[in-house]
Design an enzyme around this catalytic site. Structure first.
Site, PDB file in Angstrom:
ATOM      1  N   HIS A  81      -2.691   6.576   4.416  1.00 36.03           N
ATOM      2  CA  HIS A  81      -1.588   5.645   4.701  1.00 36.03           C
ATOM      3  C   HIS A  81      -0.227   6.269   4.366  1.00 36.03           C
ATOM      4  CE1 HIS A  81      -0.428   1.076   4.846  1.00 36.03           C
ATOM      5  NE2 HIS A  81      -0.126   1.729   5.961  1.00 36.03           N
ATOM      6  N   CYS A 101       0.762  -1.249   0.000  1.00 37.78           N
ATOM      7  CA  CYS A 101       0.000   0.000   0.000  1.00 37.78           C
ATOM      8  C   CYS A 101       0.797   1.306   0.000  1.00 37.78           C
ATOM      9  CB  CYS A 101      -0.947   0.006   1.196  1.00 37.78           C
ATOM     10  SG  CYS A 101      -2.089  -1.387   1.237  1.00 37.78           S
ATOM     11  N   HIS A 161      -9.805  -3.942   0.276  1.00 39.23           N
ATOM     12  CA  HIS A 161      -8.938  -4.360   1.381  1.00 39.23           C
ATOM     13  C   HIS A 161      -9.796  -4.965   2.505  1.00 39.23           C
ATOM     14  CE1 HIS A 161      -5.955  -4.084   4.609  1.00 39.23           C
ATOM     15  NE2 HIS A 161      -5.051  -3.632   3.760  1.00 39.23           N
ATOM     16  N   ASP A 163      -3.555  -0.504  -6.158  1.00 40.81           N
ATOM     17  CA  ASP A 163      -2.289  -0.144  -5.507  1.00 40.81           C
ATOM     18  C   ASP A 163      -1.302  -1.288  -5.442  1.00 40.81           C
ATOM     19  OD1 ASP A 163      -3.662  -1.627  -3.597  1.00 40.81           O
ATOM     20  OD2 ASP A 163      -3.069  -0.358  -1.922  1.00 40.81           O
ATOM     21  N   ASN A 164      -1.769  -2.519  -5.617  1.00 39.61           N
ATOM     22  CA  ASN A 164      -0.896  -3.699  -5.614  1.00 39.61           C
ATOM     23  C   ASN A 164      -1.741  -4.902  -5.980  1.00 39.61           C
ATOM     24  OD1 ASN A 164      -1.125  -2.884  -2.289  1.00 39.61           O
ATOM     25  ND2 ASN A 164      -2.038  -4.820  -2.911  1.00 39.61           N
ATOM     26  N   LYS A 224      -8.580   6.709   1.591  1.00 36.12           N
ATOM     27  CA  LYS A 224      -7.457   6.292   2.423  1.00 36.12           C
ATOM     28  C   LYS A 224      -6.212   7.143   2.161  1.00 36.12           C
ATOM     29  CE  LYS A 224      -4.458   2.145   2.594  1.00 36.12           C
ATOM     30  NZ  LYS A 224      -4.433   0.689   2.367  1.00 36.12           N
TER      31      LYS A 224
END
Length: 616
Positions: A133, A74, A214, A272-273, A131
């Site tokens: 992070h 992330c 997530h 994001d991944n 989000k």
């Protein structure tokens, strides 16, 4: 009658947005969280979960089948996305964790200029919905990083249905706590749409990083019923989460259509991944590997760009691109060309999409993630996956191409056939190029959810995690967590909650591990041994307020639970945990992989302090 019709037409024209010939285009940048390469309908692998709204971005624009992110999880991906640079250039290699230096600030480097800064300077209204992070302290808040408005949370994950589940990670409007945002995926779309409505007469940049899909896999009854035919509970909940994300994207795209802004808006969608399949079922299709790995499954993601009337529709492009390209691409659409002193790694993709440039946008793409690494050049990829961490005792330390694997992705997208021994010259070429890139980078500013100065797991001094007491939010990689295999041990912590619930401390996951948590208001210890679950529950409710809690596992498997020194529960395990868990330790939650019969991360409802695990 004709006059009335004429007046009606005149006033209808007046009610439309007024655009000048030199109006700058809007930009909508959407990021999905933990969405695997194989999950969108348009990718061609998932037939179970319709995603028509997200798919429409690719149908109306360009889908990059070799779209990448520079971090396999992330925070690093987001740091690079917002700066247009490889995150390793400024030390943001891992998710925020303990600093290498005691006074090292934790967050997106304040020396870096963000995409929000650059769009604001270009005269745009800037909004961030979702989000972060990228740092929890005021200087890292989105309102301090170039954004006019913020609605979201600062941590790495959040409950979708309970805004108050995490007192140290609340949902915020600006800097004020939101008490009842509603279902979080819908809330972020609602707030983004409202911002677009308010700013419709001026150019706007909206950054929309959803926390879906997530964990935790929390869905409303509407989405649970939508996929009632899926019998596997985890997959059914994931399907609901993905469908809610698609609906949310659709509502924002619908607002843009309603305001007749489609041809004035560049729309970008990425993840994001890669997907953490074991934890959420998020599939990476034909790719090898998962989130947190430099194999394709960790870094190759859905990647689509739409700009109706300005860019070609229904185009599929297999040239490798990466999320750091999105900053210069979006700014170029706004008429802002990147300057040399910005030292960007990303490139403007617009001329490639339009066919003005036919070569690949990059000579090569690069990754470094602890000992894990990769370089893709053309169809060739040199890679070291998570086995590099295991061989070197963790993610800290210097990466090396020695022992890396070599694949030709054109023939072997699943990274099955290692060609290193058959192509030694290609290996040397890619290794030398990766080494040259790596020499430009700085060391990580912090280590991944672990203490600095950690030693090799084989060291006697590393038979347990660092001896200092832990608190909510602390966590350790598996190689730095207590070595509990075939050991008796005691867990203790100071907890404080008005209505205790959730996980106090956990280590491991659904295969092996333990979790000290609150079950139906009572202190409980759940233990997994070779998947088999045993749970010992206190006979008394854990009262509100501050309490010292303890769970001990004796050498014979006996379990004792205590609250403020008083024994409140006893039981017996069939055996000690025979194998070291493959997942790490978490304080105040259970990470992405639940040990007990609850949905991860199962955040504790209050605070946890002075937590420790003592091996016997």
């Amino acid at each position: 009658m004709k006059r009335n019709a004429l007046y009606a037409g005149f006033f209808a024209i007046l009610s439309l947005p007024v655009f000048s010939a030199d109006r700058k285009p809007n930009v909508l940048l959407i990021v999905a969280d933990d969405l695997g390469y194989g999950e969108l309908g348009i990718q061609g692998y998932n037939k179970d979960i319709p995603t028509p709204n997200i798919d429409s971005i690719a149908s109306n624009g360009t889908r990059f089948t070799s779209g990448y992110v520079s971090g396999p999880y992330c925070s690093p991906t987001r740091a690079a996305l917002l700066t247009g640079k490889y995150q390793q250039r400024f030390g943001h290699e891992f998710n925020p964790g303990p600093p290498v230096a005691g006074n090292e600030p934790i967050g997106l480097s304040l020396a870096e200029t963000t995409i929000g800064d650059r769009f604001r300077k270009a005269g745009y209204a800037t909004g961030w919905f979702g989000k972060s992070h990228l740092g929890n302290t005021p200087e890292y808040h989105p309102l301090s990083r170039g954004f006019d408005e913020f609605y979201g949370f600062l941590g790495g994950a959040h409950s979708y249905v309970n805004a108050g589940a995490e007192s140290n990670n609340p949902v915020l409007r600006g800097r004020e706590i939101v008490k009842d945002p509603g279902y979080l995926t819908e809330a972020f779309a609602r707030e983004a749409s409202a911002f677009i409505e308010r700013k419709k007469d001026e150019p706007w940049f909206v950054y929309l990083p959803f926390n879906a899909v997530h964990a935790p896999l929390e869905v409303t009854e509407k989405y649970e019923k939508r996929f009632s035919s899926i019998t596997d509970t985890k997959r059914r909940h994931f399907a609901g989460l993905l469908s809610s994300l698609d609906d949310a994207v659709g509502s924002v795209l619908g607002k843009i259509r309603e305001l007749k802004l489609e041809e004035d808006t560049l729309v970008i969608f990425i993840a994001d991944n890669g997907g953490p399949t074991a934890q959420t079922t998020s599939s990476n299709g034909p790719l090898r590997g998962f989130k947190s790995q430099t194999y394709e499954g960790g870094v190759r993601v859905p990647f689509a760009i739409q700009w109706k009337g300005k860019l070609p529709a229904a185009k599929v492009d297999d040239r490798p691109v990466i999320q750091i390209d999105l900053l210069p691409t979006a700014l170029a659409a706004a008429g802002v060309e990147a300057e040399a002193d910005w030292k960007l790694d990303g490139v403007n993709l617009l001329p490639y999409i339009r066919g003005e440039k036919t070569e690949a946008p990059h000579d090569a793409l690069y990754w470094r993630f602890g000992q894990q690494l990769a370089i893709r050049k053309g169809d060739w990829k040199l890679v070291k996956g998570p086995e590099a961490n295991a061989a070197r005792g963790g993610t800290a330390g210097k990466a090396s191409t020695a022992g890396a694997q070599l694949y030709n992705l054109a023939d072997d997208i699943g990274e099955v056939n290692d060609l290193a021994s058959k192509n030694p010259e290609k290996f040397k070429e890619l290794a030398a190029q990766w080494d040259a890139w790596n020499a430009q980078l700085v060391d990580p500013k912090w280590l991944p959810n672990r203490r600095a100065g950690a030693r090799n797991r084989n060291s006697a001094e590393n038979s347990a995690a660092p001896a200092s007491k832990w608190k909510s939010g602390d966590s350790f990689e598996d190689d730095q967590a207590p070595q509990i295999a075939s050991r008796a041990f005691t867990i203790s912590a100071r907890v404080d909650a008005a209505a205790p619930s959730g996980v106090i401390l956990s280590q491991g996951g659904p295969q092996q591990g333990y979790s000290l948590h609150v079950k139906d208001g009572k202190l409980a210890l759940s233990v997994r041994v070779a998947k088999q679950l045993s749970t010992v529950v206190s006979t008394e409710v854990l009262p509100a307020g501050s309490h010292q809690v303890e769970a001990g596992i004796a050498p014979d498997g006996g379990v004792t639970l205590k609250v403020d020194g008083k024994t409140t529960g006893e039981g017996k395990l069939a055996s000690l945990i025979q194998k070291q868990p493959g997942e790490g330790l978490h304080v105040g939650n259970d990470g992405d992989a639940a040990v007990g019969e609850y949905t991860a991360p199962a955040n504790f409802s209050g605070s946890v302090a002075e937590a420790s695990v003592t091996l016997q």
